[in-house]
Design an enzyme around this catalytic site. Sequence first.
Site, short mmCIF file in Angstrom:
data_model
loop_
_atom_site.label_atom_id
_atom_site.label_comp_id
_atom_site.label_asym_id
_atom_site.label_seq_id
_atom_site.Cartn_x
_atom_site.Cartn_y
_atom_site.Cartn_z
N ALA A 1 0.87 -1.12 0.13
CA ALA A 1 -0.04 0.02 -0.10
C ALA A 1 1.05 1.30 -0.07
CB ALA A 1 -0.93 -0.21 1.31
N GLY B 1 6.34 7.21 0.41
CA GLY B 1 7.44 7.56 1.74
C GLY B 1 8.14 6.11 2.05
N GLU C 1 -0.23 0.38 -5.22
CA GLU C 1 -1.35 1.22 -4.85
C GLU C 1 -2.67 1.06 -5.62
OE1 GLU C 1 -1.71 3.69 -2.29
OE2 GLU C 1 -3.60 3.86 -3.37
N CYS D 1 -0.53 4.26 10.92
CA CYS D 1 -0.41 5.46 11.53
C CYS D 1 -1.37 5.84 12.56
CB CYS D 1 -0.07 6.64 10.33
SG CYS D 1 -1.23 6.99 9.32
N1 SAM Z 1 3.12 3.89 2.37
C1 SAM Z 1 2.45 4.92 1.91
C2 SAM Z 1 3.71 6.14 2.29
O1 SAM Z 1 4.47 5.90 2.93
O2 SAM Z 1 3.85 7.21 1.36
C3 SAM Z 1 1.22 5.68 2.59
C4 SAM Z 1 0.05 4.35 2.49
S1 SAM Z 1 -1.35 4.95 3.16
C5 SAM Z 1 -1.13 4.72 4.92
C6 SAM Z 1 -2.05 3.46 2.76
C7 SAM Z 1 -2.63 3.30 1.48
O3 SAM Z 1 -3.49 2.18 1.44
C8 SAM Z 1 -3.31 4.35 0.63
O4 SAM Z 1 -2.81 4.87 -0.37
C9 SAM Z 1 -4.54 3.78 0.29
O5 SAM Z 1 -5.26 4.12 -0.84
C10 SAM Z 1 -4.21 2.11 0.23
N2 SAM Z 1 -5.28 1.14 0.20
C11 SAM Z 1 -6.96 1.81 0.71
N3 SAM Z 1 -7.46 0.65 0.60
C12 SAM Z 1 -6.77 -0.63 0.27
C13 SAM Z 1 -6.91 -1.97 -0.05
N4 SAM Z 1 -8.12 -2.30 0.16
N5 SAM Z 1 -5.93 -2.56 -0.48
C14 SAM Z 1 -4.86 -2.01 -0.59
N6 SAM Z 1 -4.31 -0.56 -0.32
C15 SAM Z 1 -5.38 0.07 0.03
#
Ligand code: SAM
Length: 438
Positions: A99, A104, A123, A221
């Site tokens: 994800a 980052g 993503e 987070c």
């Molecule tokens: N790792 C990223 C960074 O450090 O920049 C931040 C990730 S953010 C906490 C979580 C991500 O999970 C989002 O971009 C979101 O779109 C994605 N997400 C949402 N639902 C999801 C799913 N069912 N399966 C996989 N990813 C998902």
Amino acid sequence: MTLPKDFIEKYQRLLGNQAADFLATFEQEAVAAFRTNPLKKVQKDFSDPIANTLWGHFGRVSGKSIEHVTGLVYSQEPAAQMVAQVAAPQKGMKVLDLAAAPGGKTTHLLSYLDNTGILVSNEISKKRSKILVENVERFGATNVVVTNERPERLAKTFKDYFDLIVLDAPCSGEGMFRKDPDACQYWDKDYPAQCANLQKEILQEGMKMLAPSGRLVYSTCTWSPEENEAVVVWLLESYPDLELLPIEKINGMVEGLDMPQVARMYPHLFEGEGQFVAHFQDKRSAPSQPQKVKSPRSNLTAEQRQLWQNFSKKYLRIDLSGLLQTFGNQLYCLPEGLPDLTGLKLARNGLHLGTFKKKRFEPSFALGLALTSDQVKQGVTLSPEDFKAYVSGNTVSISGDYQNGWYQVLAEGNGLGFAKLVNGTLKNYFPKGLRFNS
Ligand code: SAM
């Protein structure tokens, strides 16, 4: 900041006599920090390093600065920097960031891999996958594929494949309240439990892709135990081959709730935002033979191969290893050792090398960002004033004895794409969608 009443009560219960200090941090500003990029060969001396990190510094970097635009720095608050630091992939590993947007953890993982091995950065949201691609390209790594997939579809292609999987899960985002006060509005007392269900669904798919003896890093987070320790307990019960690895508590990290191996970061103890990290090892022994994958094939025509070789011979000092593939008239270099990705939605099929146009080859912006100046035969250096003109879409006059042709555009020693020099004028090849005035 006005916090939800249920949130305040929950953390008063959970943190007891520390709750007042914890809640007081919501009246303070979020901590700004960034990482420097070890893939960029020209480094600067940045002040205020974050203790016990390889690349972290406190402070804010402007999105319009040369350091940011050339990918020398990536903005990331300190607690978020602990996730890839715990994962710390060894060179040559096959890694999945499940994800990944905006990138980052992905760019941090790429710092450890140092252009070896493979990173599949996934993503699910199409819009966010485009931002991820932009950030990955700016970082300049050559060993990364960006997919825009649902985890269950990825799992069909990558069964038992990865040495390391990082799931920085979608979560209730409590740890981001200071950075993004709007995140507070989505919060209600049932939200963490809903997020936990989604996290387990994603982990089930992730586990199908973990190679025997591989490692898994799970992070959120948020501070809610439902999405953290409870998910860890569920994982250990569901997958008896997994064991928790202890995380060294640095910079004010603390143990989990009744779980000493995992790490929690609270802003009254750790100078950063909120984060939880758990580190798992799969106990099954690694297969004696590496897993056989159905490799993809190169699909270049003889003419395309010749055009690329001509360009490469004339302008580059390195032979880019990897598999060359075209999508339409776009040429990409895929890291070696990937399975056939046919059927998956790809946002970036490896390193974009350039475009075939009639009988010629035009190098890409991404290639000029990824190569160091010593890997390219000719470059032109922009002064700070020229940099401003160039990123706003203007041509730049270059004085001196330069022949017509392609040049890597350099600013403070790092690449900013390629551009054609014609009779002393550097044409503008800075992508239209990225242009800005400063
Ligand atoms: N790792 C990223 C960074 O450090 O920049 C931040 C990730 S953010 C906490 C979580 C991500 O999970 C989002 O971009 C979101 O779109 C994605 N997400 C949402 N639902 C999801 C799913 N069912 N399966 C996989 N990813 C998902």
